[in-house]
Design a protein around this motif. Structure first.
Motif, PDB file in Angstrom:
ATOM      1  N   ALA A  86     -28.521  -0.876  -2.494  1.00 39.49           N
ATOM      2  CA  ALA A  86     -28.678  -0.674  -3.934  1.00 39.49           C
ATOM      3  C   ALA A  86     -27.295  -0.522  -4.565  1.00 39.49           C
ATOM      4  O   ALA A  86     -26.667   0.535  -4.429  1.00 39.49           O
ATOM      5  CB  ALA A  86     -29.526   0.560  -4.214  1.00 39.49           C
ATOM      6  N   PRO A  87     -26.775  -1.552  -5.257  1.00 37.88           N
ATOM      7  CA  PRO A  87     -25.477  -1.434  -5.928  1.00 37.88           C
ATOM      8  C   PRO A  87     -25.526  -0.358  -7.008  1.00 37.88           C
ATOM      9  O   PRO A  87     -26.611   0.000  -7.501  1.00 37.88           O
ATOM     10  CB  PRO A  87     -25.264  -2.829  -6.540  1.00 37.88           C
ATOM     11  N   PRO A  88     -24.378   0.197  -7.405  1.00 35.12           N
ATOM     12  CA  PRO A  88     -24.356   1.209  -8.472  1.00 35.12           C
ATOM     13  C   PRO A  88     -25.015   0.683  -9.749  1.00 35.12           C
ATOM     14  O   PRO A  88     -24.732  -0.430 -10.195  1.00 35.12           O
ATOM     15  CB  PRO A  88     -22.859   1.462  -8.688  1.00 35.12           C
ATOM     16  N   GLY A  89     -25.906   1.485 -10.305  1.00 34.13           N
ATOM     17  CA  GLY A  89     -26.575   1.112 -11.547  1.00 34.13           C
ATOM     18  C   GLY A  89     -27.782   0.223 -11.379  1.00 34.13           C
ATOM     19  O   GLY A  89     -28.487  -0.040 -12.346  1.00 34.13           O
ATOM     20  N   ALA A  90     -28.025  -0.251 -10.154  1.00 34.92           N
ATOM     21  CA  ALA A  90     -29.175  -1.125  -9.919  1.00 34.92           C
ATOM     22  C   ALA A  90     -30.467  -0.312  -9.969  1.00 34.92           C
ATOM     23  O   ALA A  90     -30.535   0.808  -9.459  1.00 34.92           O
ATOM     24  CB  ALA A  90     -29.044  -1.817  -8.570  1.00 34.92           C
ATOM     25  N   ARG A  91     -31.464  -0.885 -10.596  1.00 34.08           N
ATOM     26  CA  ARG A  91     -32.767  -0.242 -10.682  1.00 34.08           C
ATOM     27  C   ARG A  91     -33.724  -0.996  -9.763  1.00 34.08           C
ATOM     28  O   ARG A  91     -34.352  -1.977 -10.154  1.00 34.08           O
ATOM     29  CB  ARG A  91     -33.271  -0.248 -12.120  1.00 34.08           C
ATOM     30  N   LEU A  92     -33.825  -0.530  -8.521  1.00 31.00           N
ATOM     31  CA  LEU A  92     -34.579  -1.243  -7.496  1.00 31.00           C
ATOM     32  C   LEU A  92     -35.782  -0.427  -7.041  1.00 31.00           C
ATOM     33  O   LEU A  92     -35.705   0.791  -6.881  1.00 31.00           O
ATOM     34  CB  LEU A  92     -33.686  -1.533  -6.285  1.00 31.00           C
ATOM     35  N   TYR A  93     -36.888  -1.133  -6.784  1.00 29.50           N
ATOM     36  CA  TYR A  93     -38.048  -0.466  -6.198  1.00 29.50           C
ATOM     37  C   TYR A  93     -37.765  -0.088  -4.758  1.00 29.50           C
ATOM     38  O   TYR A  93     -38.292   0.907  -4.245  1.00 29.50           O
ATOM     39  CB  TYR A  93     -39.275  -1.384  -6.271  1.00 29.50           C
ATOM     40  N   SER A  94     -36.936  -0.887  -4.091  1.00 30.35           N
ATOM     41  CA  SER A  94     -36.599  -0.578  -2.700  1.00 30.35           C
ATOM     42  C   SER A  94     -35.784   0.702  -2.571  1.00 30.35           C
ATOM     43  O   SER A  94     -35.753   1.308  -1.495  1.00 30.35           O
ATOM     44  CB  SER A  94     -35.839  -1.752  -2.075  1.00 30.35           C
TER      45      SER A  94
END
Length: 315
Positions: free
Chosen positions: A224-232
């Motif tokens: 998950a990169p910084p600022g990414a909004r991921l379900y994972s």
């Protein structure tokens, strides 16, 4: 001391600046649409979705289906609704974008919130008028889509949980897509083209599974990169992958319910399942990077195109 009125030169200059700015607004909006809406992508999605949903609903009644003028009104309505929601999201996500996406148009000043709101007003008026040409119910369903989008934007401002928790946010935002599906199917029912029955519910569930498959795919990654909004980030990569694959399986199950009575040719749309199956294997085997999006978008295109072609062939 009473201030003196503006001189004619100053007034004329202000008017000139205002006129020039007004003339630039369409160009600024056009650049925004090309960059943030990507018309070929969204328009193709709307076209295939409406053709698949309408065609399958009509063909299931045993009636020959071909696109009509009303079909293109529905396609236009869905495209304009998606553009309205994209413009709304751009304003809603401004604080996040200032930190994580500083090159976006609203952050850089390439477009202003006032210009976006003006365009949204125009979209609402034009698209509602087009929908009203179908029926009053279609216009009300379209307004429900826009109204829910506005309500959602207000809710996200008030609730940090809705803003920051991805799965909760999805549960709250997905009904916009469900309402768009109801707009297409409901306008068919109101026009007397189809009669509401269990097959309509299955079609809407199928649409939900297809949309959510690609939604989960684009937000599933091993890192998950910084600022990414991921379900994972909430579920973990493997569980997020399982949900992504399960949604594709759900879509295929709906296709079997709808199309199996037509025999082997009716199962043609199910062949698209090979794409998410391959995507799942590639993602799990790689153990790095994100979901192979070509398989997810290909699944959407192949599924909806096959359903539309089957609707033309079935009767």
């Amino acid at each position: 001391m009473t201030p003196s009125p503006p001189t004619p030169a100053r007034t004329g200059g202000a008017l000139a600046v205002t006129t020039v700015t007004a003339r630039r607004v369409p160009a600024r909006l056009g650049r925004f649409v090309l960059r943030r809406f990507r018309p070929p992508l969204y328009a193709t999605y709307a076209l295939l979705w409406v053709l698949a949903l309408e065609g399958s609903a009509v063909a299931a009644t045993g009636t020959a289906w071909r696109p009509t003028g009303a079909t293109w009104v529905r396609v236009t309505g869905v495209v304009l609704a998606l553009l309205f929601l994209r413009m709304l999201d751009e304003q809603k996500d401004l604080a996040h974008d200032r930190v994580h996406h500083p090159d976006r148009p609203l952050v850089t000043g390439a477009i202003t919130a006032a210009e976006l709101r003006g365009a949204m007003t125009a979209i609402a008026v034009v698209a509602t008028a087009l929908s009203a040409a179908l029926s009053a119910a279609a216009a009300l369903l379209f307004l429900a889509v826009l109204g829910y989008g506005l309500l959602l934007a207000a809710l996200e401002r008030l609730s940090s949980a809705v803003r920051d928790r991805q799965l909760l946010g999805l549960a709250v935002t997905y009904p916009v897509q469900a309402l768009l599906g109801a707009y297409v199917y409901g306008s068919l029912v109101d026009a007397g083209t189809v009669t509401a029955d269990w097959r309509g519910a299955v079609l809407l569930v199928l649409s939900a599974c297809v949309f959510l498959h690609v939604e989960f795919a684009r937000k599933t990654a091993w890192e998950a990169p910084p600022g990414a909004r991921l379900y994972s980030a909430d579920l973990g990569p493997r569980r997020s992958a399982a949900v992504t694959a399960g949604l594709a399986a759900g879509a295929v199950g709906c296709e079997v319910l709808l199309c199996a009575p037509d025999g082997p040719p009716g199962l043609l749309p199910c062949l698209a399942a090979a794409l998410p199956a391959w995507g799942t294997l590639r993602f799990l085997a790689a153990r790095r990077g994100g979901w192979p999006m070509a398989t997810a978008t290909g699944f959407v295109v192949a599924t909806y195109l096959a359903l539309a072609l089957l609707a033309v062939w079935r009767p």
